[in-house]
Design an enzyme around this catalytic site. Structure first.
Site, PDB file in Angstrom:
ATOM      1  N   HIS A  69       0.817  -1.216   0.000  1.00  0.00           N
ATOM      2  CA  HIS A  69       0.000   0.000   0.000  1.00  0.00           C
ATOM      3  C   HIS A  69       0.856   1.274   0.000  1.00  0.00           C
ATOM      4  CE1 HIS A  69      -3.447  -2.546   1.105  1.00  0.00           C
ATOM      5  NE2 HIS A  69      -2.753  -2.998   2.145  1.00  0.00           N
TER       6      HIS A  69
HETATM    7  O1  RIB Z   1      -5.376   0.042   4.482  1.00  0.00           O
HETATM    8  C1  RIB Z   1      -3.984   0.007   4.328  1.00  0.00           C
HETATM    9  C2  RIB Z   1      -3.334   1.079   5.140  1.00  0.00           C
HETATM   10  O2  RIB Z   1      -3.613   0.867   6.527  1.00  0.00           O
HETATM   11  C3  RIB Z   1      -1.793   1.061   5.029  1.00  0.00           C
HETATM   12  O3  RIB Z   1      -1.307   2.369   5.195  1.00  0.00           O
HETATM   13  C4  RIB Z   1      -1.380   0.216   6.193  1.00  0.00           C
HETATM   14  O4  RIB Z   1      -0.063   0.507   6.643  1.00  0.00           O
HETATM   15  C5  RIB Z   1      -2.390   0.651   7.218  1.00  0.00           C
HETATM   16  O5  RIB Z   1      -1.929   1.866   7.801  1.00  0.00           O
END
Ligand code: RIB
Ligand code: CA
Length: 313
Positions: free
Chosen positions: A243
């Protein structure tokens, strides 16, 4: 062209860690002014610890790390140990940080830095709940127009939610903060699950991290080995979605991403859809566009960039 000055607001989190490493490996394009830790994946004392551990893994104990808000603006903290492990950085066996935490509060660092640097020269890169950013905007509204751009990981539209059927984790944890940021008027670029779920660490990609043979390469392979199990089980996906590194990669090679400049509003009233990013992808609402909402990624190009940059550390 001088490197872009950024503040990374983060809740490490293995994917945050990779995003930070990519930034620190890209000095020609990115100057990291500091890291601001926020409560999210794990409580604040752990995100502040993990942020420092990542800086030391990168050989950068000089990066100032600040602790910020330990809970959302108006809700109880929801964490994600089920994904990231009890430390938030499970996987590699990294030493406790030796570098100190800065005395100043993260929100004050954000405000002071934006006031000190020339207008339009500092980019904010939130990788977790938007509590610190919203608090800074509430405390010092004058800084909003001084922000060059906010490039954040959060939200979802076609991919729907990952913490509830409707909401992505970062936005869900602090929807009030997200509403403040999305309505602030700052230039906003959003990396939602629609993109990050296409950045999967398949086995060949993870093998390439490990094959670097460096402490960073092996640690990144161990991090993604650990946190891929949740997504593989839940989605049957081919690997862990990276992500947060999508934010850093955008700063280096924006052409890896495509999206639309649309209106995005945050649900803050209904518990059923709390934290949903209502993205007007088809432009039917008549509401003014306020965000560049990404929809696709050149995943092979992303992993090529990431692997070659990690090799530099
Ligand atoms: O949904 C994914 C996000 O939530 C990413 O930033 C992960 O690190 C969590 O913070
Ligand atoms: Ca994160």
């Amino acid at each position: 062209m001088p490197p872009r000055k950024i503040i990374i607001d983060t809740d490490p989190g293995q994917d945050d860690a990779v995003a930070i490493l990519l930034a620190l490996a890209s000095a020609d394009e990115i100057e990291v002014l500091g890291l601001t830790a926020v409560a999210g994946n794990v409580p604040l004392h752990l995100t502040a610890r993990n942020a420092r551990m990542v800086c030391e893994l990168a050989g950068r104990p000089d990066i100032p790390v600040f602790a910020g808000c330990d809970r959302p603006l108006g809700r109880d903290l929801v964490t994600a140990e089920h994904v990231h492990g009890k430390t938030g950085l499970d996987g590699p066996d990294l030493p406790d940080p030796a570098m100190p935490l800065q005395d100043a509060h993260a929100v004050d660092f954000i405000v002071d830095t934006l006031r000190a640097e020339p207008p339009g020269t500092v980019t904010l890169c939130p990788l977790g709940p938007l509590t610190n950013i919203a608090m800074a905007f509430e405390k010092a509204p004058d800084i909003v127009n001084r922000v060059a751009e906010i490039v954040l990981m959060g939200g979802a539209y076609f991919e729907v939610g990952n913490i509830t059927p409707a909401a992505e984790f970062n936005i869900y944890v602090d929807p009030q903060a997200a509403r403040i940021v999305f309505k602030s008027g700052a230039k906003l670029t959003v990396m939602p699950l629609d993109v990050t779920h296409k950045a999967l660490v398949t086995k060949p990609r993870n093998d390439a991290f490990r094959a670097l043979g460096t402490p960073v390469g092996v640690a990144v392979a161990q991090m993604t080995d650990f946190f891929e199990r949740f997504d593989k089980e839940k989605y049957g996906s081919a690997g862990a979605p990276l992500h947060d590194p999508c934010v850093t990669a955008y700063l280096i090679r924006p052409e890896l991403f495509t999206g639309r400049h649309i209106n995005v509003e945050i649900e803050t009233q209904s518990e059923l859809t709390m934290g949903m990013t209502v993205a007007d992808w088809w432009r039917v609402s008549g509401r003014a566009p306020n965000a560049m909402f990404m929809g696709d990624i050149d995943a092979d190009g992303f992993f090529t960039l990431l692997t070659e940059r990690l090799a530099r550390l």
